[in-house]
Design a protein around this motif. Structure first.
Motif, PDB file in Angstrom:
ATOM      1  N   LEU A   1       3.562   3.603  -2.548  1.00 32.76           N
ATOM      2  CA  LEU A   1       3.742   3.830  -4.177  1.00 32.76           C
ATOM      3  C   LEU A   1       5.247   3.223  -4.322  1.00 32.76           C
ATOM      4  CD1 LEU A   1       2.400   6.756  -5.292  1.00 32.76           C
ATOM      5  CD2 LEU A   1       1.668   4.575  -6.113  1.00 32.76           C
TER       6      LEU A   1
ATOM      7  N   PRO B   1      -2.242   5.530 -13.481  1.00 31.39           N
ATOM      8  CA  PRO B   1      -2.330   6.899 -12.665  1.00 31.39           C
ATOM      9  C   PRO B   1      -3.623   7.249 -12.038  1.00 31.39           C
ATOM     10  CG  PRO B   1      -1.120   6.943 -14.718  1.00 31.39           C
ATOM     11  CD  PRO B   1      -1.598   5.699 -14.864  1.00 31.39           C
ATOM     12  N   MET B   2      -3.637   7.762 -10.924  1.00 27.43           N
ATOM     13  CA  MET B   2      -4.622   8.015 -10.086  1.00 27.43           C
ATOM     14  C   MET B   2      -5.469   9.309 -10.791  1.00 27.43           C
ATOM     15  SD  MET B   2      -2.824   6.764  -6.752  1.00 27.43           S
ATOM     16  CE  MET B   2      -1.148   7.143  -7.410  1.00 27.43           C
ATOM     17  N   THR B   3      -6.870   9.144 -10.561  1.00 30.11           N
ATOM     18  CA  THR B   3      -7.711  10.443 -10.978  1.00 30.11           C
ATOM     19  C   THR B   3      -8.529  10.709  -9.884  1.00 30.11           C
ATOM     20  OG1 THR B   3      -9.187   8.858 -11.977  1.00 30.11           O
ATOM     21  CG2 THR B   3      -7.334   9.894 -13.272  1.00 30.11           C
ATOM     22  N   GLY B   4      -8.227  11.014  -8.754  1.00 28.84           N
ATOM     23  CA  GLY B   4      -8.960  11.516  -7.694  1.00 28.84           C
ATOM     24  C   GLY B   4      -9.417  12.868  -7.633  1.00 28.84           C
ATOM     25  N   GLY B   5      -9.902  13.270  -6.522  1.00 29.96           N
ATOM     26  CA  GLY B   5     -10.391  14.944  -6.470  1.00 29.96           C
ATOM     27  C   GLY B   5     -11.493  15.227  -6.992  1.00 29.96           C
TER      28      GLY B   5
ATOM     29  N   MET C   1      -5.149   1.507   1.296  1.00 31.65           N
ATOM     30  CA  MET C   1      -4.411   2.235   0.979  1.00 31.65           C
ATOM     31  C   MET C   1      -4.535   3.902   0.716  1.00 31.65           C
ATOM     32  SD  MET C   1      -1.896   2.549  -2.623  1.00 31.65           S
ATOM     33  CE  MET C   1      -0.890   3.735  -3.100  1.00 31.65           C
TER      34      MET C   1
ATOM     35  N   PHE D   1      -7.606   6.746  -6.062  1.00 30.52           N
ATOM     36  CA  PHE D   1      -8.942   6.753  -6.659  1.00 30.52           C
ATOM     37  C   PHE D   1      -9.114   6.719  -8.255  1.00 30.52           C
ATOM     38  CE2 PHE D   1      -9.465   8.982  -2.764  1.00 30.52           C
ATOM     39  CZ  PHE D   1     -10.764   8.403  -2.146  1.00 30.52           C
TER      40      PHE D   1
ATOM     41  N   LEU E   1      -4.451  14.868  -3.651  1.00 34.96           N
ATOM     42  CA  LEU E   1      -5.772  13.870  -3.679  1.00 34.96           C
ATOM     43  C   LEU E   1      -5.924  13.354  -5.501  1.00 34.96           C
ATOM     44  CD1 LEU E   1      -8.130  15.872  -1.088  1.00 34.96           C
ATOM     45  CD2 LEU E   1      -7.377  13.151  -1.140  1.00 34.96           C
ATOM     46  N   LYS E   2      -5.587  14.584  -6.060  1.00 42.26           N
ATOM     47  CA  LYS E   2      -5.891  14.326  -7.542  1.00 42.26           C
ATOM     48  C   LYS E   2      -4.917  13.103  -8.152  1.00 42.26           C
ATOM     49  CE  LYS E   2      -8.240  16.738 -10.994  1.00 42.26           C
ATOM     50  NZ  LYS E   2      -9.570  16.324 -10.506  1.00 42.26           N
ATOM     51  N   SER E   3      -3.732  12.975  -7.582  1.00 43.51           N
ATOM     52  CA  SER E   3      -2.834  12.277  -8.237  1.00 43.51           C
ATOM     53  C   SER E   3      -2.154  11.203  -7.333  1.00 43.51           C
ATOM     54  CB  SER E   3      -1.700  13.116  -8.717  1.00 43.51           C
ATOM     55  OG  SER E   3      -2.220  14.066  -9.780  1.00 43.51           O
ATOM     56  N   ARG E   4      -2.106  11.462  -5.929  1.00 44.10           N
ATOM     57  CA  ARG E   4      -1.636  10.332  -5.198  1.00 44.10           C
ATOM     58  C   ARG E   4      -2.412   9.743  -4.123  1.00 44.10           C
ATOM     59  NH1 ARG E   4       1.546  10.861  -8.260  1.00 44.10           N
ATOM     60  NH2 ARG E   4       3.843  11.772  -8.193  1.00 44.10           N
ATOM     61  N   ALA E   5      -3.937   9.816  -4.291  1.00 45.21           N
ATOM     62  CA  ALA E   5      -4.744   9.091  -3.521  1.00 45.21           C
ATOM     63  C   ALA E   5      -5.370   7.857  -4.727  1.00 45.21           C
ATOM     64  CB  ALA E   5      -5.776   9.716  -2.767  1.00 45.21           C
TER      65      ALA E   5
ATOM     66  N   GLN F   1       0.602  -1.183  -0.131  1.00 48.50           N
ATOM     67  CA  GLN F   1      -0.143  -0.131  -0.093  1.00 48.50           C
ATOM     68  C   GLN F   1       0.777   1.161   0.101  1.00 48.50           C
ATOM     69  OE1 GLN F   1      -3.282  -0.528   2.965  1.00 48.50           O
ATOM     70  NE2 GLN F   1      -4.039  -2.103   2.189  1.00 48.50           N
TER      71      GLN F   1
END
Lengths: 83, 149
Positions: A61, A79-83, B57, B123, B117-121, A59
């Motif tokens: 990177l 690659p993550m796309t949160g927010g 995570m 989701f 949050l956009k690039s390191r969490a 868990q």
């Protein structure tokens, strides 16, 4: 060693499962990916371009050159796309 | 400090009110909400957004960001809520609230948390349209935004 390998998003869709237990002697993430690719078409498709793949070890990177010694859970995702 | 990762909707106004209420330590409270935008999707308009995450995570990664923001900008308090699952257009996806003695620190910490949050969490967003679905690709500018911190 025994690893829990997790797949998310389109890697999960291509592999066909979100989780599998893998028995491996791979020293690094890159070695593990080479072994996983050989498991079948779905795996090969998931890892066709590893520039689009991120990895987490227990868990956190990590890079593809990271050692697997002592690791229990390996996750692959885009690659993550949160927010 | 609180981090909540949940499928259920949250009341942005009520969360902001509760976060700001009764403070004597902070002179500044900054709040931000991310909302599902009506973007084009396969087959025309967006029907919904489906958010996948990596349980375990996700909470760890956000807690680490919150700890860093708190230390760096001397926050009195901080709240992060991020949803997963299926969300309709106009629903709040996530929110950040920061409280600090002065506004510059509260704003900076909120922006830092948003960028991370956009690039390191962990989701991932999937757009659900009338005629299919598409995973949202990460944008290079979102990754580049981390460099300023």
């Amino acid at each position: 060693m025994t690893l829990e390998v997790l797949y998310f998003v389109w890697l999960r869709e291509r592999v066909g499962t979100g989780r599998e237990t893998v028995e491996t002697g791979a020293a690094t993430v890159a070695d593990l990916v080479a072994e996983l690719r050989a498991r079948g078409e779905g795996h090969a498709a998931a890892f066709a371009d590893t520039r689009a793949v991120r990895v987490a070890l227990d868990q956190e990177l990590a890079g593809f050159d990271a050692p697997l010694e002592g690791v229990r859970e390996v996750a692959f995702f885009p690659p993550m796309t949160g927010g | 400090m609180a981090v909540r990762v949940q499928a259920a909707p949250f009341d942005f106004g009520a969360e902001c009110g509760a976060f700001a209420a009764g403070r004597r330590d902070a002179g500044a409270v900054v709040t931000f909400a991310g909302v599902v935008r009506d973007d084009p999707a396969p087959g025309g308009a967006l029907v919904a957004l489906e958010i996948e995450h990596y349980p375990g995570m996700t909470e760890r990664a956000i807690a680490a960001m919150v700890a860093e923001a708190t230390a760096r900008w001397g926050l009195c308090d901080c709240l992060v809520i991020h949803r997963h699952g299926r969300l309709a257009v106009g629903e709040a996806i996530m929110m950040v609230a920061t409280a600090a003695p002065h506004r510059a620190d509260a704003f900076a910490a909120a922006e830092f948390l948003m960028d991370y949050l956009k690039s390191r969490a962990p989701f991932w967003k999937k757009e659900i349209g009338a005629e299919g679905t598409a995973w949202v690709a990460a944008r290079a500018e979102d990754e580049a935004a981390l460099d300023r911190w």
